[in-house]
Design a protein around this motif. Structure first.
Motif, PDB file in Angstrom:
ATOM      1  N   VAL A 265     -10.942   6.620   3.660  1.00  0.00           N
ATOM      2  CA  VAL A 265     -12.165   5.869   3.919  1.00  0.00           C
ATOM      3  C   VAL A 265     -12.010   4.935   5.124  1.00  0.00           C
ATOM      4  CG1 VAL A 265     -13.792   4.160   2.978  1.00  0.00           C
ATOM      5  CG2 VAL A 265     -12.972   6.025   1.527  1.00  0.00           C
ATOM      6  N   THR A 266     -10.865   4.273   5.234  1.00  0.00           N
ATOM      7  CA  THR A 266     -10.725   3.263   6.298  1.00  0.00           C
ATOM      8  C   THR A 266      -9.936   3.777   7.498  1.00  0.00           C
ATOM      9  OG1 THR A 266      -8.634   2.396   5.443  1.00  0.00           O
ATOM     10  CG2 THR A 266     -10.655   1.407   4.572  1.00  0.00           C
ATOM     11  N   GLY A 267      -9.188   4.840   7.317  1.00  0.00           N
ATOM     12  CA  GLY A 267      -8.319   5.317   8.393  1.00  0.00           C
ATOM     13  C   GLY A 267      -7.023   4.524   8.492  1.00  0.00           C
ATOM     14  N   LYS A 268      -6.841   3.517   7.640  1.00  0.00           N
ATOM     15  CA  LYS A 268      -5.637   2.684   7.712  1.00  0.00           C
ATOM     16  C   LYS A 268      -4.667   3.046   6.593  1.00  0.00           C
ATOM     17  CE  LYS A 268      -7.219   0.940  11.274  1.00  0.00           C
ATOM     18  NZ  LYS A 268      -7.878  -0.318  11.593  1.00  0.00           N
ATOM     19  N   PRO A 269      -3.382   3.183   6.937  1.00  0.00           N
ATOM     20  CA  PRO A 269      -2.411   3.630   5.940  1.00  0.00           C
ATOM     21  C   PRO A 269      -1.976   2.515   4.982  1.00  0.00           C
ATOM     22  CG  PRO A 269      -1.296   3.156   7.989  1.00  0.00           C
ATOM     23  CD  PRO A 269      -2.767   2.940   8.258  1.00  0.00           C
ATOM     24  N   ILE A 270      -1.656   2.910   3.776  1.00  0.00           N
ATOM     25  CA  ILE A 270      -0.978   1.982   2.873  1.00  0.00           C
ATOM     26  C   ILE A 270       0.468   1.912   3.356  1.00  0.00           C
ATOM     27  CG2 ILE A 270      -0.228   1.543   0.503  1.00  0.00           C
ATOM     28  CD1 ILE A 270      -2.546   3.269  -0.471  1.00  0.00           C
ATOM     29  N   LYS A 271       0.966   0.706   3.621  1.00  0.00           N
ATOM     30  CA  LYS A 271       2.359   0.591   4.066  1.00  0.00           C
ATOM     31  C   LYS A 271       3.294   0.184   2.934  1.00  0.00           C
ATOM     32  CE  LYS A 271       1.578   0.215   8.973  1.00  0.00           C
ATOM     33  NZ  LYS A 271       1.908  -0.423  10.254  1.00  0.00           N
ATOM     34  N   PHE A 272       2.762  -0.636   2.016  1.00  0.00           N
ATOM     35  CA  PHE A 272       3.585  -1.063   0.878  1.00  0.00           C
ATOM     36  C   PHE A 272       2.754  -1.039  -0.395  1.00  0.00           C
ATOM     37  CE2 PHE A 272       5.329  -3.270   4.561  1.00  0.00           C
ATOM     38  CZ  PHE A 272       6.685  -3.013   4.439  1.00  0.00           C
ATOM     39  N   ILE A 273       3.449  -0.859  -1.517  1.00  0.00           N
ATOM     40  CA  ILE A 273       2.769  -1.008  -2.794  1.00  0.00           C
ATOM     41  C   ILE A 273       3.477  -2.066  -3.637  1.00  0.00           C
ATOM     42  CG2 ILE A 273       1.765   1.314  -2.862  1.00  0.00           C
ATOM     43  CD1 ILE A 273       4.045   2.226  -4.612  1.00  0.00           C
ATOM     44  N   GLY A 274       2.684  -2.811  -4.376  1.00  0.00           N
ATOM     45  CA  GLY A 274       3.208  -3.806  -5.310  1.00  0.00           C
ATOM     46  C   GLY A 274       3.248  -3.176  -6.689  1.00  0.00           C
TER      47      GLY A 274
END
Ligand code: GDP
Length: 296
Positions: A265-274
């Motif tokens: 949707v945003t084109g931005k990657p998830i870099k970290f997950i909590g």
């Protein structure tokens, strides 16, 4: 386990295919109907679901998969590959500056886990032999400044603050000067949040961005809020030059839809997950590992 409901449903559905010696078009369509429902139930954006299911169907039916010796396994592999692709494919590295300090600005709504994420990142950098500096720019809530100091003490990382009377952009600028003088090579800026997106917040964040030109602007979103998290990300993405996303609270019984659709949707990657409240519970996001966890 992470996204356990979705995982269980997909494994059930796809497991039925795996057992079959022969798989026909009808079997694939039926399985994809169930996959579609499971994804919608996990709160994945419906457009993303539709596109995903169509792509898998097209590949499964079109690539001579059904004539192969292990058609069920081939279909599962296609689902796995497409899930990974959906989440961005490869893990995305942070962009460290050649000329320290690297400046990382965090943004996000209140309660998403922004301050916790700041401390988690600092802790990670410290373990990687870097010298982080945490910066308290949430001047809206004095409790947030205190919270950052407490976390900083706990992980033995210095915290730069100037109270709640200065403009956050000036505090951030001051912090970078301080970092240069004190050999801190990564500056992590914790900013104010609100319960909802509002213009004042966006203006303030843009002022911080303009003043310090961060190398990374990471948006912190709460996976538990499902599609709302994706909508919020979309909104922040309009105003700030986001470089990636930290998705928190992927532990527990999160439905998981946000993790699957935010990149698309945003084109931005998830870099970290909590993955928990503790300061160690932050992971670099690997899309392929999450698909494997989901599909077993
Ligand atoms: P902020 O208002 O965005 O700065 O949010 P906080 O960092 O204060 O976090 C809000 C709450 O979420 C706190 O109770 C944190 O312990 C909790 N939290 C943050 N990250 C995670 C996570 O990855 N998993 C879980 N289960 N809780 C988290």
């Amino acid at each position: 386990m992470m996204l356990s409901r979705l995982s269980e449903k997909l494994q059930n559905t796809l497991g039925k295919l795996k057992g079959k010696g022969k798989v026909n078009e009808k079997d694939v369509k039926e399985a994809m109907r169930e996959v579609r429902l499971a994804l919608l139930e996990a709160d994945v954006n419906y457009k993303v679901v539709k596109e995903f299911v169509n792509k898998v169907k097209e590949r499964a039916i079109g690539e001579e998969v059904l004539e192969s010796l292990t058609p069920g396994q081939q279909v599962i592999k296609i689902v796995r590959d497409e899930l990974t692709e959906l989440m961005g494919g490869e893990a995305t590295e942070l962009n460290f500056s050649d000329k320290p300090p690297t400046v990382i600005m965090l943004a996000g709504l209140q309660g998403t886990g922004k301050t916790t994420a700041a401390a988690k990142l600092a802790n990670k950098f410290k373990k990687d032999n870097k010298h982080p500096l945490l910066v308290a720019c949430d001047t809206q809530r004095p409790a947030a400044i205190k919270q950052l100091h407490v976390l900083g003490d706990q992980i033995e990382v210095p915290v730069f603050s100037m109270g709640d009377k200065q403009h956050p952009a000036d505090i951030a600028k001051g912090a970078i000067e301080h970092a240069k003088k004190n050999q801190r090579d990564v500056v992590i800026v914790d900013t104010a949040g609100r319960l909802h997106v509002d213009e004042d917040l966006m203006t303030e964040l843009k002022q911080v961005e303009e003043k310090i030109s961060p190398h990374e602007i990471l948006l912190v979103v709460d996976a538990m809020t499902g599609q709302d998290a994706v909508n919020v990300a979309d909104r922040f993405n309009e105003d700030l030059a986001l470089s990636g996303i930290i998705m928190t609270k992927l532990d527990g019984d999160t439905r998981g839809g946000a993790a699957l659709s935010v990149k698309k949707v945003t084109g931005k990657p998830i870099k970290f997950i909590g993955t928990g409240e503790k300061v160690e519970e932050l992971e670099v996001f690997h899309p392929d590992r999450l698909s494997s966890r989901i599909l077993g």
